[in-house]
Design a protein around this motif. Structure first.
Motif, PDB file in Angstrom:
ATOM      1  N   VAL A 160       0.839  -1.204   0.000  1.00 12.82           N
ATOM      2  CA  VAL A 160       0.000   0.000   0.000  1.00 12.82           C
ATOM      3  C   VAL A 160       0.876   1.257   0.000  1.00 12.82           C
ATOM      4  O   VAL A 160       0.604   2.226  -0.710  1.00 12.82           O
ATOM      5  CB  VAL A 160      -0.971   0.004   1.207  1.00 12.82           C
ATOM      6  CG1 VAL A 160      -1.706   1.335   1.311  1.00 12.82           C
ATOM      7  CG2 VAL A 160      -1.966  -1.138   1.085  1.00 12.82           C
ATOM      8  N   GLU A 161       1.974   1.214   0.735  1.00 10.29           N
ATOM      9  CA  GLU A 161       2.841   2.387   0.826  1.00 10.29           C
ATOM     10  C   GLU A 161       3.430   2.754  -0.542  1.00 10.29           C
ATOM     11  O   GLU A 161       3.468   3.927  -0.921  1.00 10.29           O
ATOM     12  CB  GLU A 161       3.965   2.120   1.833  1.00 10.29           C
ATOM     13  CG  GLU A 161       4.863   3.312   2.080  1.00 10.29           C
ATOM     14  CD  GLU A 161       4.137   4.502   2.676  1.00 10.29           C
ATOM     15  OE1 GLU A 161       3.386   4.316   3.641  1.00 10.29           O
ATOM     16  OE2 GLU A 161       4.310   5.614   2.169  1.00 10.29           O
ATOM     17  N   VAL A 216       0.755   4.293  -2.551  1.00  9.91           N
ATOM     18  CA  VAL A 216       0.450   5.631  -2.034  1.00  9.91           C
ATOM     19  C   VAL A 216       1.513   6.647  -2.465  1.00  9.91           C
ATOM     20  O   VAL A 216       1.193   7.757  -2.896  1.00  9.91           O
ATOM     21  CB  VAL A 216       0.339   5.590  -0.490  1.00  9.91           C
ATOM     22  CG1 VAL A 216       0.457   6.976   0.103  1.00  9.91           C
ATOM     23  CG2 VAL A 216      -0.978   4.943  -0.083  1.00  9.91           C
ATOM     24  N   GLY A 260       0.133   9.426  -4.796  1.00 10.22           N
ATOM     25  CA  GLY A 260       0.137  10.755  -4.173  1.00 10.22           C
ATOM     26  C   GLY A 260       0.960  11.745  -4.982  1.00 10.22           C
ATOM     27  O   GLY A 260       0.581  12.907  -5.147  1.00 10.22           O
ATOM     28  N   THR A 279     -10.802   6.964   7.862  1.00 11.47           N
ATOM     29  CA  THR A 279     -10.285   5.809   7.135  1.00 11.47           C
ATOM     30  C   THR A 279     -11.123   4.549   7.398  1.00 11.47           C
ATOM     31  O   THR A 279     -11.404   3.773   6.486  1.00 11.47           O
ATOM     32  CB  THR A 279      -8.811   5.568   7.524  1.00 11.47           C
ATOM     33  OG1 THR A 279      -8.105   6.800   7.383  1.00 11.47           O
ATOM     34  CG2 THR A 279      -8.168   4.536   6.629  1.00 11.47           C
ATOM     35  N   ALA A 299      -5.168   2.887   0.481  1.00  8.69           N
ATOM     36  CA  ALA A 299      -4.374   3.652  -0.486  1.00  8.69           C
ATOM     37  C   ALA A 299      -5.079   4.952  -0.863  1.00  8.69           C
ATOM     38  O   ALA A 299      -4.441   6.009  -0.972  1.00  8.69           O
ATOM     39  CB  ALA A 299      -4.107   2.813  -1.727  1.00  8.69           C
ATOM     40  N   TYR A 307      -4.833   7.338   2.313  1.00  9.58           N
ATOM     41  CA  TYR A 307      -3.491   7.869   2.534  1.00  9.58           C
ATOM     42  C   TYR A 307      -2.951   8.625   1.328  1.00  9.58           C
ATOM     43  O   TYR A 307      -2.152   9.548   1.477  1.00  9.58           O
ATOM     44  CB  TYR A 307      -2.536   6.760   2.992  1.00  9.58           C
ATOM     45  CG  TYR A 307      -2.625   6.581   4.481  1.00  9.58           C
ATOM     46  CD1 TYR A 307      -3.606   5.781   5.050  1.00  9.58           C
ATOM     47  CD2 TYR A 307      -1.787   7.292   5.323  1.00  9.58           C
ATOM     48  CE1 TYR A 307      -3.733   5.668   6.414  1.00  9.58           C
ATOM     49  CE2 TYR A 307      -1.908   7.189   6.693  1.00  9.58           C
ATOM     50  CZ  TYR A 307      -2.879   6.379   7.239  1.00  9.58           C
ATOM     51  OH  TYR A 307      -3.009   6.300   8.596  1.00  9.58           O
ATOM     52  N   GLY A 308      -3.401   8.231   0.128  1.00  8.14           N
ATOM     53  CA  GLY A 308      -2.969   8.949  -1.073  1.00  8.14           C
ATOM     54  C   GLY A 308      -3.314  10.424  -0.983  1.00  8.14           C
ATOM     55  O   GLY A 308      -2.547  11.297  -1.406  1.00  8.14           O
ATOM     56  N   LEU A 314       0.069   4.819   8.650  1.00 12.04           N
ATOM     57  CA  LEU A 314      -0.444   3.791   7.750  1.00 12.04           C
ATOM     58  C   LEU A 314      -0.144   2.406   8.309  1.00 12.04           C
ATOM     59  O   LEU A 314      -1.006   1.527   8.317  1.00 12.04           O
ATOM     60  CB  LEU A 314       0.177   3.951   6.359  1.00 12.04           C
ATOM     61  CG  LEU A 314      -0.167   2.839   5.357  1.00 12.04           C
ATOM     62  CD1 LEU A 314      -1.675   2.757   5.132  1.00 12.04           C
ATOM     63  CD2 LEU A 314       0.534   3.065   4.024  1.00 12.04           C
TER      64      LEU A 314
END
Ligand code: ADP
Ligand code: MG
Lengths: 250, 247
Positions: free
Chosen positions: B51-52, B55, B59, B92, B124, B127-128, B184
């Motif tokens: 996911v990071e 993101v 992002g 979230t 995602a 946090y994006g 996250l």
């Protein structure tokens, strides 16, 4: 037929909103000539240079480079900027790159010159301006005078048709001004075409072939330094020079 | 220090402490559940990493779209503003529910219904939106003269962005980006509400239900701290190291 001027401003106007900064500028800079522009703060000197480098769009008139109009919407602005070198008052070096990379970036990315060739060229230019041994330093580790010389070298790396210098000594401590001006004298000696905005009257007298006063959106007096600086005809020029004298800057 | 000591004394002398110690801090129970929880935590870590990466890339794209000046891009610029406003504004957990249960309920063909994918997508998207704003703050903090200088040496807009603006922007936003990493990492537990088996928090809950003992949750908390504390120290070090511009 003689060659056209390197830079040619024809009735150039520019306004920011209501404020008409340039109201019909006519100015030619011939090959190997150095023209100095003087004028009060806010009179539009920087704007004029930025217009020539196509960082600012003009409203009306034309600017020609080697006889070709560069201010037409169809012109490739990036290609034009590669033919001109602009040096800023605040140096505007890239703080995340070392000195060598600051100088090489335009050649390698902009002009597509092979890295090895660009590096060799950058190193020899840096050496010529007394910056040998500083190639790997970050700009922040240099003195203001050294930074400004790096900025001049960066502008020269693209082998420009003309250099545009915008008050390049205004941000420097007085004792560092000399070095930078010496570098520009050297360039003049080599025949580099230059349009120089400056507050250093002594420098304008020494280096410039002609001096122009920008006032109220126009160039009110233009001629050899001996006339404009020492026997001004226009009242605006006299007043400007008197103010400089009073402020102890001449 | 004094406060912490006082607090510890208060807890240790409280009338309920013997019971709490047995139900939350049973060493036998810890030894029994820790391997299970640790194995499940590995799932959390992988989830977090995937996911990071998404993101960070997404992002950046949103931030770039939002900071361009090209008039032609006006519609998608507006879209990116809308995206950030909406997805930053929804909790979230709520987003995990909406996407995790809402999308499968639509019964659209070709759209994944796996709880792992939907849960990851929800994280995602949420946090994006935060990370896009972090990037954008970095981009606009680069002095205008840098763009001028980049263009003056003959770079195109995209070359100026790539070689001059972005390297400076990214250096400045390192610490805030890492802070978002830490959040996250912790929020991966939110997708446990979708019933994903093998997720650390959920595994601990199941162990807890079976044994009537909360120690598995402590085991899960321990796993999290092992990751989040080193991350936090890294943020500290970066923030000190980059007082202003990174070199
Ligand atoms: N990008 C801009 N937007 C609005 N006004 C501007 C901009 N750039 C310059 N100006 C204005 O134009 C005038 C001339 O500025 P400038 O060319 O920098 O003068 P100088 O270099 O002679 O001091 C000033 O009044 C300044 O505020
Ligand atoms: Mg100026």
């Amino acid at each position: 037929m003689s060659a056209p001027p390197v830079l040619d401003f024809k009735s150039v106007t520019k306004a920011f909103g209501e404020r008409e900064v340039l109201r019909g500028i006519d100015l030619e800079v011939a090959e190997h000539e150095a023209v100095a522009l003087i004028g009060a703060s806010g009179s539009g000197k920087s704007t004029l240079l930025r217009c020539a480098d196509l960082l600012v769009d003009i409203d009306d008139g034309d600017i020609l480079l080697d006889g070709e109009v560069i201010t037409d919407p169809s012109v490739d602005t990036v290609a034009v900027r590669r033919k001109l070198g602009l040096v800023f008052q605040a140096y505007n070096l890239f703080p995340h790159l070392n000195v060598l990379k600051n100088v090489m970036l335009g050649s390698v990315q902009g002009q597509g010159i092979p890295r090895a060739e660009a590096e060799e060229q950058a190193r020899s230019l840096l050496a010529r301006f007394g910056l040998e041994g500083r190639e790997q330093d970050r700009p922040d580790d240099l003195s203001g005078g050294q930074q400004q010389r790096v900025a001049i070298v960066r502008a020269l790396a693209g082998k420009p048709r003309a250099l545009l210098l915008d008050e390049i000594t205004s941000a420097l401590d007085p004792e560092l001004v000399g070095d930078v001006l010496e570098a520009v004298r050297e360039l003049k000696y080599e025949g580099v075409t230059m349009l120089i905005v400056t507050h250093e009257m002594g420098f304008a007298r020494d280096v410039a072939d002609r001096v122009g006063l920008l006032h109220d959106g126009g160039i009110v007096e233009l001629g050899p330094p001996s006339e404009v600086l020492f026997a001004p005809k226009q009242p605006e020029t006299r007043q400007f020079l008197r103010r400089l004298l009073e402020a102890g800057r001449m | 220090m004094l406060v912490l000591g006082g607090l510890a004394a208060l807890i240790l002398t409280s009338p309920g402490w013997p019971v709490v110690r047995e139900t939350f801090f049973s060493w036998d129970q810890f030894k029994e559940s820790f391997p299970d929880v640790l194995k499940a935590f590995w799932f959390d870590v992988r989830m977090f990493m995937v996911v990071e990466v998404v993101v960070l890339a997404f992002g950046l794209v949103v931030a770039l779209v939002r900071t361009t000046r090209a008039p032609a891009l006006f519609p998608i610029r507006m879209l990116s503003v809308l995206y950030v406003d909406v997805f930053r504004g929804i909790p979230t957990l709520l987003l995990v529910y909406l996407i995790g249960f809402g999308i499968p309920a639509l019964e659209l063909s070709g759209v994944p219904t796996s709880a792992v994918i939907l849960g990851g997508t929800a994280l995602a998207l949420s946090y994006g939106a935060y990370v896009a704003e972090v990037y954008r703050a970095g981009i606009v903090s680069v002095h205008r003269g840098q763009r001028d200088a980049a263009r003056a040496i003959g770079l195109t807009e995209s070359q100026a962005l790539r070689h001059v603006i972005l390297p400076q922007a990214v250096r400045r936003v390192g610490p805030p980006l890492l802070n978002d990493f830490i959040s996250l990492q912790k929020d991966v537990v939110l997708i446990s509400v979708l019933g994903i088996t093998g997720e650390a928090f959920r595994t601990a809950l199941i162990d807890n239900a079976a044994s009537f003992n909360y120690t598995p949750l402590i085991a899960a908390a321990f796993c999290y701290l092992c990751v989040t504390i080193p991350l936090a120290r890294t943020v500290d070090r970066l923030s000190v190291g980059t007082g202003g511009l990174a070199r």
